[in-house]
Design an enzyme around this catalytic site. Structure first.
Site, PDB file in Angstrom:
ATOM      1  N   ARG A   1      24.156   9.929  16.041  1.00  0.00           N
ATOM      2  CA  ARG A   1      23.151  10.531  15.153  1.00  0.00           C
ATOM      3  C   ARG A   1      23.237  12.051  15.187  1.00  0.00           C
ATOM      4  O   ARG A   1      23.677  12.688  14.255  1.00  0.00           O
ATOM      5  CB  ARG A   1      21.745  10.036  15.546  1.00  0.00           C
ATOM      6  CG  ARG A   1      20.676  10.286  14.462  1.00  0.00           C
ATOM      7  CD  ARG A   1      20.112  11.691  14.469  1.00  0.00           C
ATOM      8  NE  ARG A   1      19.482  12.054  15.735  1.00  0.00           N
ATOM      9  CZ  ARG A   1      19.028  13.281  15.974  1.00  0.00           C
ATOM     10  NH1 ARG A   1      19.137  14.241  15.074  1.00  0.00           N
ATOM     11  NH2 ARG A   1      18.490  13.563  17.160  1.00  0.00           N
ATOM     12  N   ASP A   2      22.825  12.652  16.282  1.00  0.00           N
ATOM     13  CA  ASP A   2      22.805  14.104  16.392  1.00  0.00           C
ATOM     14  C   ASP A   2      24.210  14.681  16.311  1.00  0.00           C
ATOM     15  O   ASP A   2      24.407  15.783  15.790  1.00  0.00           O
ATOM     16  CB  ASP A   2      22.136  14.497  17.712  1.00  0.00           C
ATOM     17  CG  ASP A   2      21.764  15.964  17.765  1.00  0.00           C
ATOM     18  OD1 ASP A   2      21.597  16.575  16.699  1.00  0.00           O
ATOM     19  OD2 ASP A   2      21.614  16.504  18.879  1.00  0.00           O
TER      20      ASP A   2
ATOM     21  N   HIS B   1      17.732  17.990  26.950  1.00  0.00           N
ATOM     22  CA  HIS B   1      18.705  17.916  25.861  1.00  0.00           C
ATOM     23  C   HIS B   1      19.310  19.309  25.742  1.00  0.00           C
ATOM     24  O   HIS B   1      18.707  20.203  25.153  1.00  0.00           O
ATOM     25  CB  HIS B   1      17.983  17.505  24.578  1.00  0.00           C
ATOM     26  CG  HIS B   1      18.869  17.323  23.389  1.00  0.00           C
ATOM     27  ND1 HIS B   1      18.976  16.117  22.732  1.00  0.00           N
ATOM     28  CD2 HIS B   1      19.671  18.182  22.723  1.00  0.00           C
ATOM     29  CE1 HIS B   1      19.805  16.250  21.706  1.00  0.00           C
ATOM     30  NE2 HIS B   1      20.233  17.494  21.679  1.00  0.00           N
TER      31      HIS B   1
ATOM     32  N   HIS C   1      22.290  22.157  24.869  1.00  0.00           N
ATOM     33  CA  HIS C   1      23.472  22.572  24.126  1.00  0.00           C
ATOM     34  C   HIS C   1      24.272  23.529  25.001  1.00  0.00           C
ATOM     35  O   HIS C   1      23.720  24.203  25.871  1.00  0.00           O
ATOM     36  CB  HIS C   1      23.066  23.228  22.809  1.00  0.00           C
ATOM     37  CG  HIS C   1      22.661  22.250  21.757  1.00  0.00           C
ATOM     38  ND1 HIS C   1      22.948  22.408  20.416  1.00  0.00           N
ATOM     39  CD2 HIS C   1      21.997  21.072  21.841  1.00  0.00           C
ATOM     40  CE1 HIS C   1      22.473  21.391  19.724  1.00  0.00           C
ATOM     41  NE2 HIS C   1      21.885  20.560  20.570  1.00  0.00           N
TER      42      HIS C   1
ATOM     43  N   CYS D   1      23.280  22.274  15.358  1.00  0.00           N
ATOM     44  CA  CYS D   1      22.042  22.333  14.585  1.00  0.00           C
ATOM     45  C   CYS D   1      22.254  23.260  13.401  1.00  0.00           C
ATOM     46  O   CYS D   1      22.531  24.444  13.580  1.00  0.00           O
ATOM     47  CB  CYS D   1      20.883  22.836  15.442  1.00  0.00           C
ATOM     48  SG  CYS D   1      19.336  22.966  14.513  1.00  0.00           S
TER      49      CYS D   1
ATOM     50  N   ASN E   1      26.170  19.799  21.364  1.00  0.00           N
ATOM     51  CA  ASN E   1      25.547  19.189  22.533  1.00  0.00           C
ATOM     52  C   ASN E   1      26.507  19.202  23.718  1.00  0.00           C
ATOM     53  O   ASN E   1      27.723  19.242  23.552  1.00  0.00           O
ATOM     54  CB  ASN E   1      25.185  17.731  22.214  1.00  0.00           C
ATOM     55  CG  ASN E   1      24.143  17.622  21.139  1.00  0.00           C
ATOM     56  OD1 ASN E   1      23.008  18.026  21.313  1.00  0.00           O
ATOM     57  ND2 ASN E   1      24.523  17.064  19.990  1.00  0.00           N
TER      58      ASN E   1
END
Length: 326
Positions: free
Chosen positions: A34-35, A226, A228, A259, A268
């Site tokens: 997804r991300d 989470h 990065h 993002c 990520n």
């Protein structure tokens, strides 16, 4: 020389005694499908997405975020959400959460058979307006309404808080403001809140200062991180979070993702790098690192690029050299 995980953690900030998992187990939440893929400019074939999810589950990842039930107008890459989610050969014991930014998304996820959804909001006013075209107050109201709608339908709800260590528009973010937002999500009914360093500017120091505040209002067993890796600090930040008792880590296979609303966000932290570090420290993850590395190689090949995982790249090189000697 590296110290053992026990000595490293015991000599740092005092550990909280409540964890979301057993103290020696770290739950990896894989966000790559997804991300990691949502901002790819070229549409990825649905079968590739399905195979990626299944490969990750078969590699032992306990949680694989599968897709996002959002309008294809805003995220074209996720336009096949229902097709992807319903086609996955779901593995027993694996969770497949989906992102649902609004009530319509919750309804779509429920219709597709989802059992867990996730939603998000940012700490800062500027990021919320750039990302969701609403104020922070409106974003909180939306989060609370969507969470209630999901809970009323019997779904588990996970929350994401963005920009916890820095904002691309406002710079430094107050740890107290992060704590307040995390508590609002917790009070709304999110069983787990993922604290996101959206643009990767955080350090172990800023992670510690932020967690000092958040843990006053939300227990460690309800938190995840989470991170990065824009500035190469993700693993250090994860390790610092673990010193505070956090035992849930979001990551993306091959370091996929970023993002679009956060200038400079490179992606990520790679799942391969996180698992390599954790296994080296003696923590359990249930993840087969060899299978994970192969999955990272495969998806990178599908996307026509090299993996962003340093551990993955190194392990593939070692494997190639060994095979060449046979």
């Amino acid at each position: 020389m590296f110290r053992s995980s026990r000595s490293l953690l015991s000599k740092a900030t005092p550990l909280r005694r409540l964890y979301s998992t057993p103290a020696n187990f770290v739950k990896i939440v894989e966000v790559g499908p997804r991300d990691g893929l949502q901002n790819e400019k070229k549409l990825i074939p649905t079968p590739v997405k399905i195979e990626l999810i299944e490969r990750l589950a078969n590699a032992g990842l306990p949680v694989v975020e599968a897709t996002s039930f959002v309008s294809p107008k805003w995220v074209p890459q996720m336009g096949d959400n229902k097709e992807v989610f319903t086609a996955i050969q779901k593995k027993s014991g694996v969770s497949y959460p989906v992102l649902t930014p609004n009530i319509r998304g919750v309804e779509g996820a429920l219709a597709a058979g989802a059992e867990e959804v996730a939603m998000f909001t940012a700490v800062t006013e500027s990021f919320n307006r750039k990302n969701t075209n609403c104020s922070t107050e409106e974003a909180v109201e939306r989060m609370e309404a969507v969470t209630k709608a999901a809970l009323d339908k019997g779904l588990r709800v996970r929350g994401y808080v963005s920009c916890v260590l820095g904002c691309p528009y406002e710079g430094v973010v107050s740890p107290i403001a992060v704590a307040q937002m995390a508590k609002k999500m917790y009070d709304a009914g999110c069983y787990e809140i993922s604290l996101g360093d959206t643009i990767g500017v955080g350090t172990a120091g800023s992670m510690a200062r932020m967690l000092d505040e958040v843990l006053k209002v939300v227990p460690a067993e309800a938190l995840a991180v989470h991170c990065h890796d824009t500035y190469g600090q993700a693993l250090a930040n994860i390790l610092k979070a673990m010193e505070y008792g956090i035992r849930v880590v979001d990551s993306s296979v091959a370091g996929l993702g970023g993002c679009p609303y956060a200038p400079g966000a490179k992606g990520n932290v790679a799942t391969e790098d996180v698992v390599y570090m954790l296994h080296g420290m003696g923590f359990e993850t249930k993840v087969n690192l060899d299978s994970l590395v192969e999955t990272g190689r495969w998806i990178s090949e599908q996307l026509g690029r090299e993996t962003n995982s340093r551990a993955g790249a190194a392990l593939m090189t070692v494997k190639a050299r060994r095979q060449a000697k046979l």
